[in-house]
Design a protein around this motif. Structure first.
Motif, PDB file in Angstrom:
ATOM      1  N   ARG A   1      13.507  68.322 -28.692  1.00 55.12           N
ATOM      2  CA  ARG A   1      12.475  67.654 -27.872  1.00 55.12           C
ATOM      3  C   ARG A   1      11.129  67.636 -28.596  1.00 55.12           C
ATOM      4  NH1 ARG A   1       8.443  65.954 -26.695  1.00 55.12           N
ATOM      5  NH2 ARG A   1       7.349  65.877 -24.702  1.00 55.12           N
TER       6      ARG A   1
ATOM      7  N   HIS B   1       5.757  59.216 -21.994  1.00 55.96           N
ATOM      8  CA  HIS B   1       5.245  58.688 -23.255  1.00 55.96           C
ATOM      9  C   HIS B   1       6.005  57.381 -23.487  1.00 55.96           C
ATOM     10  CE1 HIS B   1       2.764  62.079 -23.630  1.00 55.96           C
ATOM     11  NE2 HIS B   1       3.764  62.922 -23.669  1.00 55.96           N
TER      12      HIS B   1
ATOM     13  N   HIS C   1       7.299  64.040 -19.806  1.00 51.55           N
ATOM     14  CA  HIS C   1       7.317  65.176 -18.900  1.00 51.55           C
ATOM     15  C   HIS C   1       7.596  64.645 -17.494  1.00 51.55           C
ATOM     16  CE1 HIS C   1       5.268  66.769 -22.455  1.00 51.55           C
ATOM     17  NE2 HIS C   1       4.349  65.826 -22.313  1.00 51.55           N
TER      18      HIS C   1
ATOM     19  N   GLU D   1      -2.427  62.824 -20.388  1.00 50.55           N
ATOM     20  CA  GLU D   1      -2.772  64.111 -21.008  1.00 50.55           C
ATOM     21  C   GLU D   1      -3.514  63.991 -22.330  1.00 50.55           C
ATOM     22  OE1 GLU D   1       0.902  66.346 -21.548  1.00 50.55           O
ATOM     23  OE2 GLU D   1       1.683  64.894 -22.982  1.00 50.55           O
ATOM     24  N   HIS D   2      -3.422  62.903 -23.053  1.00 48.19           N
ATOM     25  CA  HIS D   2      -4.038  62.858 -24.392  1.00 48.19           C
ATOM     26  C   HIS D   2      -5.527  62.521 -24.351  1.00 48.19           C
ATOM     27  CE1 HIS D   2       0.197  61.911 -26.173  1.00 48.19           C
ATOM     28  NE2 HIS D   2       0.065  63.174 -25.807  1.00 48.19           N
TER      29      HIS D   2
HETATM   30 ZN    ZN Z   1       3.276  64.926 -23.930  1.00 46.56          ZN
END
Ligand code: ZN
Ligand code: FAD
Ligand code: 2HG
Length: 470
Positions: A329, A386, A379, A426-427
């Motif tokens: 992963r 993603h 996730h 999240e990024h």
């Molecule tokens: Zn991620």
């Protein structure tokens, strides 16, 4: 400018002010999407040195780009190409300051590498649960500045939820000691939460107090083949019901994404990649015993096979096997990088709407660009996909980006809006999405963000060009 460089040398020592030679490690982002030019790379060793650097830059109206491990995905931690900005790299500030076992907290310098924090927690008999594939080089300051997520959010939340207090050097060079280990403190606005996720645009995080948790008695990992995104969602529902708070990870991986791992990391064994449209990685952390965790997992997987939401499954027999599954992963971003640049969309959608989002958006993209390849993984437990777009096999990626990037982004982000999602789970925004934010965020929210930015950084020297355009 020579005067500023001299002041910076006096503040942190001449060895820690880099102006010549190959500065690409600090001037170029991890994905090699952009290469900037810094006036200098400055590497302070203490909070007081950070404060002196910020005061000197403020006096010279010189932009500052805070930087940790420089592993960010949105070109947020590197300078533009003007040669005007000072890159303020925090990695020399790497001390674990204290572990307070009774309070279940750890206080660390911002430049501490995430893995060092995890190891320090474990050495003291506790768990620090933030976990992501870049943990060997990203820093806790960068994790907080981006509000990083990673693979344990479904149980422990993202970096924000794990943070109790911060120490910050403001844009004026003052030190705010907010290193509280308090879980309750209702004395006005939450300044800590302003700096978390601010991507270096409001001030410099120099230290943090983070939550610790009891180490689980047993942590088990399973890998399941699932026929569709609908099935993955059904499996998630079963996992919540069977494992409760034990469910610490639920990652979904599309066949093409896993195919890239098979292609570029042939030494890794990828279960069910050939025969299944999707695979899911599940983690069960149990406070009772390994037998209990295994029995729970077996009941869950039996129910999933019976229900048809999984067509095959394995539970790792030991830690080495579990590590090997996680390794697959975690290698997806690296396998993608080996394949070439891609257009990344780090999106969140209400979990319940993800199957419809994927079906519709996949079809739109494939209709728009013949042969386009979709690298989908993420996730799923916390609704974060993603949703990455790779050029058709034979295409030159740079040419593909020039021709299609804008259109692909607009198409995907319009879909995200339609399904009630966010264009960054999240990024963060960095420079890559700074032009997109005004289209996809509420004007009222943007006005309040601008007011906060102007109040805390009136000169606009903190990471200009990132998150908000001037
Ligand atoms: Zn991620
Ligand atoms: P940098 O990249 O150096 O900086 C990121 C941003 O934070 C920049 O805007 C910078 O200006 C700011 N910043 C850095 N330090 C400070 C500071 N001390 N004070 C103020 N601002 C600061 N992210 C996830 O959320 N989940 C994942 O699962 C995940 N997986 C990843 C896997 C790989 C292989 C890679 C390369 C990246 C991954 N990321 C992931 C991206 C993620 O944002 C970073 O890895 C990490 O959080 C950034 O930490 P860093 O120290 O490298 O920060
Ligand atoms: C991950 O979950 C990271 O592995 C990186 O957030 C995602 O490469 C990506 O698109």
């Amino acid at each position: 400018m020579n005067g500023l460089i001299e002041t910076l040398r006096q503040a942190v020592g001449a060895n820690h002010v880099l102006v010549d030679g190959d500065l690409s490690a600090w001037e170029q982002d991890w994905r090699k999407r952009a290469r900037g030019k810094a006036l200098a790379v400055v590497r302070p060793g203490t909070t007081e040195e950070v404060a002196q650097v910020v005061r000197a830059c403020a006096a010279a109206a010189t932009p500052i780009v805070p930087q940790g491990g420089n592993t960010g995905m949105v070109v947020g931690s590197t300078p533009d190409d003007s040669g005007r900005a000072v890159v303020l790299n925090l990695t020399r500030m790497n001390r674990v300051r204290a572990v307070d076992a009774a309070n279940l907290t750890i206080t660390v310098d911002a430049g501490c590498v995430l893995q060092t924090v995890q190891e320090a927690a474990e050495a003291a008999g506790y768990l620090f649960p933030l976990s992501l594939a870049a943990e060997g080089s990203c820093t806790i300051g960068g994790n907080l500045a981006t509000n990083a997520g990673g693979t344990q959010v479904v149980r422990y939340g993202n970096a924000r939820e794990l943070c109790l207090g911060l120490e910050v050097v403001t844009a004026q060079g003052e030190v705010w000691d907010g290193l509280s280990g308090l879980r309750k403190d209702n004395t006005g606005y939450d300044l800590r939460d302003l700096f978390i996720g601010s991507e270096g645009t409001l001030g410099v995080i120099t230290a943090a107090t983070m939550k610790l948790y009891p180490l689980p008695r047993a942590t088990l990992t399973a890998w399941a083949a699932v026929p569709s995104m609908d099935a993955a969602l059904a499996l998630l529902g079963l996992a919540h019901r069977h494992l409760g708070a034990g469910l610490t990870g639920f990652e979904v991986m599309g066949q093409f994404a896993l195919g890239l791992v098979v292609k570029h990391m042939p030494q890794l064994r990828v279960p069910f990649q050939q025969e299944s449209a999707w695979c899911v990685l599940l983690e069960n952390a149990d406070q009772e015993s390994e037998e209990h965790a295994r029995a729970q997992f077996e009941r869950l997987l039996e129910a999933a096979l019976e229900d048809g939401c999984a067509t095959d499954a394995v539970v790792a027999e030991n830690i080495a096997q579990a590590r090997a599954l996680w390794h697959v992963r975690e290698n997806i971003p690296l396998a993608q990088a080996e394949e070439g640049l891609n257009i990344k969309h780090d999106i969140s959608i209400p979990v319940s709407r993800i199957p419809d989002f994927c079906a519709e958006t996949d079809a739109l993209l494939k209709r728009e660009i013949a042969g386009v390849r979709l690298v989908n993984f993420g996730h799923l437990g916390d609704g974060n996909l993603h949703y990455n777009v790779q050029a058709p096999e034979e295409d030159d990626m740079q040419a593909f980006l020039r021709e299609h990037e804008e259109r692909v982004n607009a198409l995907v982000f319009d879909q995200v809006r339609k399904f009630g999602g966010s264009i960054s789970a999240e990024h963060g925004i960095g420079t890559l999405k700074v032009g997109k934010l005004p289209h996809y965020k509420s004007p009222v929210a943007l006005k309040m963000m601008r007011a906060v930015k102007d109040a805390l950084d009136p000169q606009g020297i903190m990471n200009p060009g990132k998150v908000l355009l001037p």
